[in-house]
Scaffold this motif. Structure first.
Motif, PDB file in Angstrom:
ATOM      1  N   ILE A  90      24.305  -8.675  18.071  1.00 28.53           N
ATOM      2  CA  ILE A  90      23.464  -7.821  18.563  1.00 28.53           C
ATOM      3  C   ILE A  90      22.223  -8.495  19.190  1.00 28.53           C
ATOM      4  O   ILE A  90      22.013  -8.037  20.395  1.00 28.53           O
ATOM      5  CB  ILE A  90      23.011  -6.769  17.242  1.00 28.53           C
ATOM      6  CG1 ILE A  90      24.216  -5.863  17.159  1.00 28.53           C
ATOM      7  CG2 ILE A  90      21.824  -6.074  17.581  1.00 28.53           C
ATOM      8  CD1 ILE A  90      24.134  -5.170  16.041  1.00 28.53           C
ATOM      9  N   TRP A 123      27.371   0.305  21.931  1.00 26.51           N
ATOM     10  CA  TRP A 123      27.202  -1.045  22.075  1.00 26.51           C
ATOM     11  C   TRP A 123      28.403  -1.860  22.116  1.00 26.51           C
ATOM     12  O   TRP A 123      28.707  -2.782  23.113  1.00 26.51           O
ATOM     13  CB  TRP A 123      26.177  -1.470  21.060  1.00 26.51           C
ATOM     14  CG  TRP A 123      26.021  -3.076  21.087  1.00 26.51           C
ATOM     15  CD1 TRP A 123      25.149  -3.796  21.949  1.00 26.51           C
ATOM     16  CD2 TRP A 123      26.768  -4.114  20.228  1.00 26.51           C
ATOM     17  NE1 TRP A 123      25.500  -5.163  21.653  1.00 26.51           N
ATOM     18  CE2 TRP A 123      26.282  -5.255  20.424  1.00 26.51           C
ATOM     19  CE3 TRP A 123      27.802  -3.851  19.367  1.00 26.51           C
ATOM     20  CZ2 TRP A 123      26.820  -6.457  19.721  1.00 26.51           C
ATOM     21  CZ3 TRP A 123      28.182  -4.959  18.472  1.00 26.51           C
ATOM     22  CH2 TRP A 123      27.519  -6.311  18.768  1.00 26.51           C
ATOM     23  N   ILE A 163      19.997  -1.436  20.803  1.00 24.61           N
ATOM     24  CA  ILE A 163      19.749  -1.475  19.474  1.00 24.61           C
ATOM     25  C   ILE A 163      18.415  -1.157  19.285  1.00 24.61           C
ATOM     26  O   ILE A 163      17.948  -0.676  18.062  1.00 24.61           O
ATOM     27  CB  ILE A 163      20.383  -2.818  18.903  1.00 24.61           C
ATOM     28  CG1 ILE A 163      21.707  -3.188  19.103  1.00 24.61           C
ATOM     29  CG2 ILE A 163      20.090  -2.952  17.460  1.00 24.61           C
ATOM     30  CD1 ILE A 163      22.801  -2.228  18.642  1.00 24.61           C
ATOM     31  N   ILE A 210      25.975   2.546  18.235  1.00 18.82           N
ATOM     32  CA  ILE A 210      26.381   1.251  17.764  1.00 18.82           C
ATOM     33  C   ILE A 210      27.954   1.236  18.538  1.00 18.82           C
ATOM     34  O   ILE A 210      28.329   0.033  19.031  1.00 18.82           O
ATOM     35  CB  ILE A 210      26.547   1.180  16.328  1.00 18.82           C
ATOM     36  CG1 ILE A 210      25.337   1.315  15.722  1.00 18.82           C
ATOM     37  CG2 ILE A 210      27.504  -0.287  16.039  1.00 18.82           C
ATOM     38  CD1 ILE A 210      24.329   0.052  16.195  1.00 18.82           C
ATOM     39  N   ALA A 252      32.442   3.826  12.988  1.00 17.37           N
ATOM     40  CA  ALA A 252      31.884   3.395  14.177  1.00 17.37           C
ATOM     41  C   ALA A 252      33.016   2.495  15.020  1.00 17.37           C
ATOM     42  O   ALA A 252      33.047   2.758  16.432  1.00 17.37           O
ATOM     43  CB  ALA A 252      30.697   2.276  14.063  1.00 17.37           C
ATOM     44  N   VAL A 295      18.250   2.250  18.903  1.00 16.04           N
ATOM     45  CA  VAL A 295      18.531   2.839  17.617  1.00 16.04           C
ATOM     46  C   VAL A 295      17.515   2.731  16.503  1.00 16.04           C
ATOM     47  O   VAL A 295      17.165   3.562  15.855  1.00 16.04           O
ATOM     48  CB  VAL A 295      19.994   1.932  16.987  1.00 16.04           C
ATOM     49  CG1 VAL A 295      20.291   2.476  15.510  1.00 16.04           C
ATOM     50  CG2 VAL A 295      21.131   2.419  17.900  1.00 16.04           C
ATOM     51  N   LEU A 315      21.101   0.491  10.956  1.00 17.03           N
ATOM     52  CA  LEU A 315      21.823   0.883  12.343  1.00 17.03           C
ATOM     53  C   LEU A 315      22.766   1.912  11.978  1.00 17.03           C
ATOM     54  O   LEU A 315      22.958   2.665  12.961  1.00 17.03           O
ATOM     55  CB  LEU A 315      22.176  -0.328  12.743  1.00 17.03           C
ATOM     56  CG  LEU A 315      21.116  -1.595  13.056  1.00 17.03           C
ATOM     57  CD1 LEU A 315      21.875  -2.851  13.650  1.00 17.03           C
ATOM     58  CD2 LEU A 315      19.885  -1.112  13.898  1.00 17.03           C
ATOM     59  N   LEU A 316      23.392   1.804  11.103  1.00 18.32           N
ATOM     60  CA  LEU A 316      24.614   2.794  10.823  1.00 18.32           C
ATOM     61  C   LEU A 316      24.087   3.651   9.868  1.00 18.32           C
ATOM     62  O   LEU A 316      23.562   3.567   8.881  1.00 18.32           O
ATOM     63  CB  LEU A 316      25.636   2.362  10.452  1.00 18.32           C
ATOM     64  CG  LEU A 316      26.765   1.084  11.443  1.00 18.32           C
ATOM     65  CD1 LEU A 316      27.748   0.508  10.730  1.00 18.32           C
ATOM     66  CD2 LEU A 316      27.112   1.851  12.585  1.00 18.32           C
ATOM     67  N   LEU A 351      30.155  -8.109  14.540  1.00 23.27           N
ATOM     68  CA  LEU A 351      29.160  -7.196  14.346  1.00 23.27           C
ATOM     69  C   LEU A 351      28.062  -7.690  13.520  1.00 23.27           C
ATOM     70  O   LEU A 351      28.066  -7.259  12.176  1.00 23.27           O
ATOM     71  CB  LEU A 351      29.914  -5.735  13.851  1.00 23.27           C
ATOM     72  CG  LEU A 351      29.347  -4.570  13.801  1.00 23.27           C
ATOM     73  CD1 LEU A 351      28.570  -4.260  15.103  1.00 23.27           C
ATOM     74  CD2 LEU A 351      30.009  -3.437  13.309  1.00 23.27           C
ATOM     75  N   LEU A 390      22.686  -3.679   9.258  1.00 20.06           N
ATOM     76  CA  LEU A 390      23.842  -2.871   9.813  1.00 20.06           C
ATOM     77  C   LEU A 390      23.960  -1.597   8.848  1.00 20.06           C
ATOM     78  O   LEU A 390      24.105  -0.566   9.648  1.00 20.06           O
ATOM     79  CB  LEU A 390      25.102  -3.714   9.773  1.00 20.06           C
ATOM     80  CG  LEU A 390      26.365  -3.132  10.372  1.00 20.06           C
ATOM     81  CD1 LEU A 390      25.984  -2.804  12.017  1.00 20.06           C
ATOM     82  CD2 LEU A 390      27.693  -3.911  10.301  1.00 20.06           C
TER      83      LEU A 390
END
Length: 254
Positions: A113, A243, A119, A240, A25, A122, A234-235, A70, A208
């Motif tokens: 975040i 963002w 987000i 991301i 990312a 996402v 999220l990943l 992060l 994350l």
């Protein structure tokens, strides 16, 4: 003359996959030509700690380091101790073993975040395949949370705003939140089971990367309740990286 560099800080994990997803990312972030970036970790990842990142960037002539935390919430106690160790705040709110870093460059600290609309998108994309009839569905957003005074409130505020964004995106009947610390999951699930017995709860984890919390802790806390859940974190998601670019844009424009 300013020479910018970017230091991304995430928690760190013994899982190589966790680290790989974060690194990918960060590598996908589009930066102005000549701006170096270092993906660092709070702990565990040898040779990739925060001080390693500072030393590496300064060795490349960086005078101004933009730090991207992060982390999913400004209510994380890690944000507080990292801010102190970087000299962003004079004293930590809670006792910490973290000492001040050796820094020559100026530090510019971005935001975690929280309830960022990117987000929310996402998370919504992650749970969209679970949705069949949004008007009868309740999204429960689950985050790690904190029991510490002040930090708990920040977690709560960010989660509630993010849950509302997700509710609006999907047209869901309701959006709610639950923290793992303190354990709010059973009470929240029980409340919706009683309030809307014909409704369907879709559980959305706010983490994350997938791992222990998404695959073990959350399912354990949900035991005995009816719900839909796929454990998606999220990943990986290119948003991301977008963002992070938006976080950095604020500083390029100054």
């Amino acid at each position: 003359m300013k020479q910018f560099g970017v230091l991304v800080i995430s928690h760190g994990s013994r899982s190589r996959e966790w680290v790989r997803l974060v690194d990918e990312a960060v590598a996908d972030v589009r930066l102005p030509e000549g701006v170096p970036v270092f993906s660092s970790f709070l702990e565990i990842v040898e040779g990739r700690l925060i001080q390693d990142g500072i030393v590496t960037l300064e060795a490349q002539g960086v005078t101004d380091i933009i730090v991207i935390p992060l982390f999913v919430s400004s209510g994380s106690t890690h944000i507080d101790e990292i801010s102190y160790a970087l000299g962003v705040i004079p004293e930590p709110s809670l006792p910490t073993d973290m000492e001040r870093f050796a820094i020559r460059a100026r530090i510019h600290f971005a935001s975690p975040i929280d309830d960022d609309p990117t987000i929310a998108e996402v998370v919504y994309r992650n749970i969209e395949p679970l949705s069949e009839d949004p008007a009868r569905e309740i999204v429960v957003l689950i985050g790690h949370g904190s029991a510490e005074k002040g930090f708990h409130q920040r977690w709560k505020m960010g989660l509630e705003r993010l849950a509302e964004r997700i509710r609006e995106l999907g047209g869901f009947a309701a959006g709610d939140i639950a923290m793992l610390l303190p354990n709010q999951v059973p009470d929240v699930m029980q409340r919706w089971q009683e309030r809307k017995p014909d409704g369907t709860v879709i559980v959305a984890p706010l983490f994350l990367s997938e791992g222990y919390f998404t695959s073990e802790v959350i399912p354990e806390r949900l035991e005995g309740f009816r719900y839909r859940y796929n454990g998606k974190a999220l990943l990986p998601d290119p948003l991301i990286s977008r963002w992070m670019e938006r976080q950095l844009a604020v500083f390029w424009e100054k």
